[in-house]
Scaffold this motif. Structure first.
Motif, short mmCIF file in Angstrom:
data_model
loop_
_atom_site.label_atom_id
_atom_site.label_comp_id
_atom_site.label_asym_id
_atom_site.label_seq_id
_atom_site.Cartn_x
_atom_site.Cartn_y
_atom_site.Cartn_z
N TYR A 56 7.61 -1.37 7.83
CA TYR A 56 6.83 -1.38 9.06
C TYR A 56 6.14 -0.03 9.26
N LYS A 109 17.27 -6.58 -0.07
CA LYS A 109 17.08 -6.47 1.37
C LYS A 109 18.42 -6.47 2.07
N ARG A 132 14.68 -10.48 14.48
CA ARG A 132 14.95 -11.76 15.13
C ARG A 132 14.45 -11.74 16.58
C1 PBG Z 1 14.26 -14.79 7.67
C2 PBG Z 1 13.88 -13.37 7.51
C3 PBG Z 1 14.56 -12.32 8.12
C4 PBG Z 1 13.90 -11.15 7.80
C5 PBG Z 1 12.83 -11.49 6.97
N1 PBG Z 1 12.84 -12.89 6.79
C6 PBG Z 1 15.70 -12.34 9.07
C7 PBG Z 1 16.92 -13.07 8.74
O1 PBG Z 1 17.24 -13.34 7.59
O2 PBG Z 1 17.58 -13.41 9.70
C8 PBG Z 1 14.32 -9.82 8.27
C9 PBG Z 1 13.35 -8.72 8.19
C10 PBG Z 1 13.67 -7.54 9.01
O3 PBG Z 1 14.77 -7.40 9.59
O4 PBG Z 1 12.80 -6.67 9.09
N2 PBG Z 1 13.98 -15.65 6.70
#
Ligand code: PBG
Length: 358
Positions: free
Chosen positions: A347, A282, A237
């Motif tokens: 990453y 995730k 974020r």
């Molecule tokens: C948002 C999104 C997020 C990530 C990928 N797409 C963040 C969230 O849901 O707030 C997070 C990926 C990461 O933390 O590496 N659609």
């Protein structure tokens, strides 16, 4: 039975139990010493012949942050080694990915503040940053699998993944209507996979129908089916600049609660029924049990996302010299594969691919 004597002589219980004695007996089939599991571990080659899981560059998808402009590059402070890049620089970076055998890239846009709106409508602009990036990559690296994120958070002034009401509640069906436009614009631009990461109900079915209707019959849907309301997304974020907009609000009214497990299977079943080709879990490492449960129960490929917070932890501890970066990263990635992931968004994709080739 000299072994037994030595083993038990100094123990708390000097008398070996009957079970232990039996297990130590050469006449007991399948047990020591007939079964010495260390035989297959003695050399590197032996270990590789019996390996149950392997890890290679072909398992990785590289998530990248793209910026507008030319020849721009900005570091992401909470993700050392990760940068936001303009398209020209990104194309160069992706050349390295191609060279190393990394098959896919996942795109995340860093949208200028003045392009953000409450409803995130710029997400579907055919000339938007993501759409232009997709076309540029498609032209330069035609074989690279391009995955786009379908969610509104980079485009909304409030940083939520959807459209909100006066109370700040994310509206499901209104959001889905916008996501469909976003997904179509990505497919139009040439994305191989659209990846809804928004966790709205029913979006997979609607996106699938819209893709079919528009003739995008080959576009895959990678559904973030089991996406948890995780605090491990913090550095991401920061990277896309949605943290400040969120201003402390969270996403627990649509992302899954960390304690849920059966519910993940239900999410997957719905998304698959609605037309998802691949499902995602995730974050990855704190949710390996979920990866395994889905892998065992659903007949679709499972991907896992080693998220920004997982990356940041490994980076920080390595930078302090508290852990060995290369070994710990490869171990974490191997564990995600072992749990059942067929591909991993990480990453570390380029570094790990390089390490594995050495
Ligand atoms: C948002 C999104 C997020 C990530 C990928 N797409 C963040 C969230 O849901 O707030 C997070 C990926 C990461 O933390 O590496 N659609």
């Amino acid at each position: 039975m000299q072994n037994v004597e030595t083993l038990t002589k100094y123990g708390e219980n000097p008398k070996p139990s009957r079970l232990f004695l039996k297990a130590m007996s050469p006449n007991y089939p399948g047990q020591f010493p007939a079964a010495r599991l260390r035989r297959t571990r003695r050399t590197r080659n032996l270990r590789s012949l019996v390996a149950e899981t392997d890890l290679s560059a072909a398992d990785f998808i590289y998530p990248v942050f793209v910026l507008d402009g030319r020849n721009r590059e900005e570091p992401v402070p909470s993700m050392p080694g990760v940068v936001r890049q303009s398209i020209d620089r990104l194309l160069h970076t992706l050349g390295t990915a191609v060279e190393l055998g990394v098959p896919g890239v996942a795109l995340f846009p860093v949208v200028d503040a003045d392009a953000k709106t409450p409803d995130g409508r710029n997400c579907a602009d055919p000339e938007g940053l993501v759409q232009r990036t997709v076309r540029a990559i498609r032209e330069k690296w035609p074989d690279l699998v391009i995955i786009t994120d379908v969610a509104l958070d980079p485009y909304t002034t409030h940083g939520q993944d959807g459209i909100i009401d006066e109370q700040g509640y994310v509206l499901n069906d209104e959001t889905v209507a916008m996501l469909v436009r976003q997904a179509l614009s990505h497919a139009e631009a040439g994305a191989d996979m659209v990846a809804p990461s928004d966790m709205m109900d029913g979006r997979i079915g609607v996106i699938r129908s819209a893709l079919e209707e528009a003739g995008h019959v080959h576009t895959l849907i990678l559904s973030y089916a089991a996406k948890y309301a995780s605090s491990f997304y913090g550095p991401f974020r920061d990277a896309v600049g949605s943290a400040a907009n969120l201003a402390g609000a969270d996403k627990s009214t649509y992302q899954m609660s960390p304690g849920m497990s059966d519910e993940a299977l239900r999410e997957v079943a719905l998304d698959v029924a609605e037309g998802a080709d691949i499902v995602m879990v995730k974050p990855a490492l704190p949710y390996l049990d979920i990866v395994r449960r889905i892998r065992d129960s659903a007949n679709v490929p499972v991907f896992a996302y080693q998220v920004s917070g997982e990356y940041a932890m490994l980076k920080a501890a390595s930078a302090e010299g508290w852990i060995d970066e290369r070994r710990c990263v490869l171990e974490a990635l191997m564990s995600i594969k072992r749990a059942g992931a067929s591909a991993i968004l990480t990453y570390f994709a380029l570094d790990a691919a390089r390490w594995l080739s050495e």
